[in-house]
Design an enzyme around this catalytic site. Structure first.
Site, mmCIF file in Angstrom:
data_model
loop_
_atom_site.group_PDB
_atom_site.id
_atom_site.type_symbol
_atom_site.label_atom_id
_atom_site.label_comp_id
_atom_site.label_asym_id
_atom_site.label_seq_id
_atom_site.Cartn_x
_atom_site.Cartn_y
_atom_site.Cartn_z
ATOM 1 N N GLU A 46 0.788 -1.097 0.059
ATOM 2 C CA GLU A 46 -0.063 0.026 -0.112
ATOM 3 C C GLU A 46 0.849 1.308 0.038
ATOM 4 O O GLU A 46 1.784 1.508 0.796
ATOM 5 C CB GLU A 46 -0.954 -0.110 1.327
ATOM 6 N N LYS A 135 -9.011 3.216 -2.826
ATOM 7 C CA LYS A 135 -9.436 2.919 -1.557
ATOM 8 C C LYS A 135 -10.900 3.738 -1.038
ATOM 9 O O LYS A 135 -11.035 4.681 -1.212
ATOM 10 C CB LYS A 135 -8.537 3.404 -0.280
ATOM 11 N N CYS A 169 -5.994 -2.558 2.492
ATOM 12 C CA CYS A 169 -5.700 -2.546 3.938
ATOM 13 C C CYS A 169 -7.147 -2.943 4.499
ATOM 14 O O CYS A 169 -7.779 -3.998 4.383
ATOM 15 C CB CYS A 169 -5.239 -1.297 4.256
#
Length: 311
Positions: A46, A135, A169
């Site tokens: 990430e 995200k 994540c």
């Protein structure tokens, strides 16, 4: 024609923090190492460019921002990249040079709005940017620096290696976001992260079992001393010396850990993907097939993109 067996790789490394040019050199070296091991799909963590900024507060508490924090954000923005900018094009060239699919987490800057997004970029061996995923929900203080993505980038890619897709994540803790991947038939599930706790490894195993897919989790190794000196002064004093110990891992469709988890060091994890193992795993559980109860449950996600065919 889909390749039945091939090698995938997962990079756990330290970027050159807030320095996108030097980080590109690091990326190239890891791609080269992976190519030497015949890796066909390589996954980076990430926000590897310009770093997941663990320990930095950007001069913010509720109700107040500092000038120093704004300057820090500007420095972070300057070292972030555009999805189709020159840095991205270099990575695409390397994907072609080494005949490899590459996935890399970046902080993506929107030059029109000036917002930043936590993004996965996907590249093909043809030297093309296949697409991206932003995200959906930055976690806690991440909301200071990253905007929210939307359903239009909840995407998967139909490639010669199978269907590739993933979440970033703590998106992986969102059951309906995971379901969006399963509904698309994801076979190789990518999970770049900044979470280095033991519980994250358990989550990777759970997702592999739930989706009956291969899971590749990639994290960075970050120490306070890895930050440039002027940034070390801004790190929260109560943070440990090792800000991220890694924990990268590769898991099979039945939850067997094939490589890792790797802690407290840099490294390249590799494992063989065998599509027959996905079929074997589906015998007794298929979340969108024979184990689904569509007569009871309904699933919908807005603005979903079509699965992109890269064959």
């Amino acid at each position: 024609m889909k390749a039945k067996k091939f090698i995938v790789g997962c990079v756990q490394a330290t970027p050159s923090i807030f320095n996108k040019e030097k980080t590109l050199d690091i990326i190239y070296n890891w791609i080269k190492k992976a190519a030497e091991q015949d890796v066909k799909l390589l996954v980076f963590p990430e926000s590897f460019i310009p770093v997941y900024p663990a320990g930095l507060g950007f001069g913010t508490v509720v109700g107040s921002r500092t000038e120093e924090g704004r300057d820090l954000f500007k420095e972070y923005w300057n070292n972030s990249i555009e999805a189709e900018g020159k840095e991205s094009k270099k990575i695409a060239e390397w994907a072609k040079e080494f005949g490899m699919f590459i996935s890399i987490g970046v902080t993506e800057k929107d030059t029109v709005s000036k917002s930043l997004y936590c993004t996965i970029l996907y590249y093909s061996p043809k030297g093309e940017l296949m697409g991206k995923h932003r995200k959906l929900k930055p976690t806690a203080a991440e909301r200071l620096i990253w905007g929210e993505g939307d359903g239009s980038t909840l995407t998967t890619f139909n490639t010669e290696l199978g269907k590739i897709g993933g979440l970033i994540c703590w998106e992986n803790y969102m059951p309906l976001a995971r379901m969006s991947m399963y509904q698309k038939g994801v076979e190789i599930y990518l999970a770049p992260t900044a979470d280095c706790r033991d519980s994250w490894n358990s989550s990777m195993i759970h997702i592999a079992c739930e989706g009956r897919c291969y899971v590749i989790g990639a994290n960075q190794l970050i120490r306070k001393t890895d930050y440039p000196e002027h940034l070390q002064k801004q790190l929260a004093e109560d943070r440990p010396e090792i800000l991220s110990r890694g924990g990268s891992v590769i898991v099979s469709p039945l939850g067997k850990v094939l490589a890792g988890p790797l802690y407290n060091e840099e490294g390249l994890l590799t494992a063989e993907v065998d599509h027959d193992e996905i079929i074997r795993a589906k015998m007794d559980f298929d979340v969108i097939g024979h184990y689904a109860r569509n007569d009871i449950f309904e699933y919908a996600a807005k603005d979903q993109p079509e699965i992109k065919n890269q064959n």
